[in-house]
Design a protein around this motif. Structure first.
Motif, short mmCIF file in Angstrom:
data_model
loop_
_atom_site.label_atom_id
_atom_site.label_comp_id
_atom_site.label_asym_id
_atom_site.label_seq_id
_atom_site.Cartn_x
_atom_site.Cartn_y
_atom_site.Cartn_z
N ASP A 88 0.89 -1.18 -0.18
CA ASP A 88 0.08 0.01 -0.08
C ASP A 88 0.91 1.32 -0.13
O ASP A 88 0.31 2.14 -0.63
N SER A 89 2.26 1.15 0.66
CA SER A 89 3.00 2.32 0.51
C SER A 89 3.70 2.08 -0.79
O SER A 89 4.80 1.71 -0.56
N LEU A 90 3.39 2.60 -1.97
CA LEU A 90 3.73 2.42 -3.18
C LEU A 90 5.34 2.83 -3.13
O LEU A 90 5.74 3.96 -2.69
N PRO A 91 6.08 2.10 -3.91
CA PRO A 91 7.19 2.42 -4.07
C PRO A 91 7.60 3.76 -4.93
O PRO A 91 6.69 4.36 -5.49
N HIS A 92 8.75 4.65 -4.72
CA HIS A 92 8.72 6.06 -5.14
C HIS A 92 8.59 6.08 -6.50
O HIS A 92 9.11 5.53 -7.34
N GLY A 93 7.71 7.12 -7.03
CA GLY A 93 7.42 7.16 -8.48
C GLY A 93 6.36 6.30 -8.95
O GLY A 93 6.22 6.31 -10.27
N LEU A 94 5.93 5.13 -8.26
CA LEU A 94 5.08 4.45 -8.89
C LEU A 94 3.62 4.73 -8.49
O LEU A 94 3.20 5.10 -7.44
N ASN A 95 2.66 4.57 -9.69
CA ASN A 95 1.33 5.21 -9.45
C ASN A 95 0.44 3.75 -9.98
O ASN A 95 0.58 3.54 -11.25
N LEU A 96 -0.66 3.29 -9.42
CA LEU A 96 -1.68 2.45 -9.84
C LEU A 96 -2.81 3.31 -10.21
O LEU A 96 -3.23 4.29 -9.41
N LEU A 97 -3.33 3.09 -11.49
CA LEU A 97 -4.26 3.83 -11.91
C LEU A 97 -5.54 2.88 -12.29
O LEU A 97 -5.27 1.61 -12.82
N ASP A 98 -6.72 2.99 -11.70
CA ASP A 98 -7.94 2.42 -12.20
C ASP A 98 -8.47 2.69 -13.32
O ASP A 98 -8.93 3.88 -13.46
N PRO A 99 -8.57 1.97 -14.50
CA PRO A 99 -9.07 2.48 -15.82
C PRO A 99 -10.50 3.07 -15.64
O PRO A 99 -10.61 4.09 -16.37
N ALA A 156 -9.81 -7.17 -15.76
CA ALA A 156 -9.62 -6.74 -14.49
C ALA A 156 -8.34 -5.98 -14.23
O ALA A 156 -7.29 -6.18 -13.63
N GLU A 157 -8.28 -5.12 -15.18
CA GLU A 157 -6.92 -4.41 -15.57
C GLU A 157 -6.73 -3.24 -14.70
O GLU A 157 -7.49 -2.51 -14.20
N VAL A 158 -5.37 -3.17 -14.37
CA VAL A 158 -4.85 -1.90 -13.41
C VAL A 158 -3.67 -1.31 -14.44
O VAL A 158 -3.08 -2.24 -14.85
N LEU A 159 -3.69 -0.08 -14.69
CA LEU A 159 -2.52 0.21 -15.27
C LEU A 159 -1.55 0.99 -14.45
O LEU A 159 -2.05 1.60 -13.10
N VAL A 160 -0.35 0.98 -14.52
CA VAL A 160 0.84 1.30 -13.66
C VAL A 160 1.57 2.40 -14.62
O VAL A 160 1.81 2.24 -15.66
N HIS A 161 1.85 3.49 -13.88
CA HIS A 161 2.78 4.50 -14.30
C HIS A 161 3.92 4.80 -13.27
O HIS A 161 3.73 4.74 -12.13
N GLY A 162 5.21 4.22 -13.91
CA GLY A 162 6.30 4.04 -13.23
C GLY A 162 6.92 2.87 -13.17
O GLY A 162 6.59 2.02 -14.13
#
Length: 185
Positions: A88-99, A156-162
């Motif tokens: 839950d405490s995402l690594p630095h610069g990582l963003n999880l995006l719910d499409p 059931a997709e999640v997109l990740v930026h980072g």
């Protein structure tokens, strides 16, 4: 802690590059993240995307590993499914995006005409524009947005930026399956 999966078919980038050692990066991490690129990534899997697709479903990852392989995965040449755990405490610069959340906010508001009578009067008093794709019943933009929503829900997709670091990649499962094993219809 959330668990995600990524299918890697034979011949794909993540089949030849072991993410347990290198983590995951987007195909084009320096591309500026924009809503249109986000939608294109889901709808058309564009090559210059700053996003990484993951799924919450092992079955969806299996499907991608098997059916997006250059040849049938089999003994000695399996496809892979990566299991990724992201705290839950995402690594630095990582963003999880719910499409769904990302796309639904740009869709036209369906109740706007009912609530705003001035807006509805403008619609009723002006001729309707011609659709560029009359058989679909939607404008091109709305159609792409709806397809993105359907595909994201289906997968059931999640997109990740980072960058997803290797310590988040917990397992790489081997998938062996012959398409000839499918029942014929």
């Amino acid at each position: 802690m959330a668990t995600f999966y990524k299918g890697a078919g034979i011949g794909t980038h993540w089949h030849t590059h072991d993410s347990c050692r290198v983590g995951f990066t987007a195909r084009s991490p320096s591309t500026h993240p924009e809503t249109e690129i986000f939608i294109d990534h889901i709808v058309a899997n564009i090559p210059n995307s700053p996003y990484i697709s993951l799924t919450r479903s092992y079955a969806v990852a299996w499907h991608y590993a098997v059916f997006f392989s250059a040849r049938d995965p089999g003994p000695g040449k399996p496809a892979y499914i990566y299991e990724i755990e992201i705290d839950d405490s995402l690594p630095h610069g990582l963003n999880l995006l719910d499409p769904v959340k990302e796309v639904v906010h740009i869709l036209p508001q369906p109740l706007r005409g009912i609530v705003n009578l001035d807006y509805m009067a403008d619609i009723l008093n002006n001729p309707a524009p011609q659709l560029s794709n009359p058989s679909s019943g939607f404008s091109p933009d709305v159609e792409r947005q709806l397809i993105a929503l359907v595909f994201a829900e289906r997968d059931a997709e999640v997109l990740v930026h980072g960058y997803i670091p290797p310590f988040c990649v917990k397992h790489r499962f081997e998938v062996e399956f012959s398409l000839s094993d499918l029942p014929s219809s």
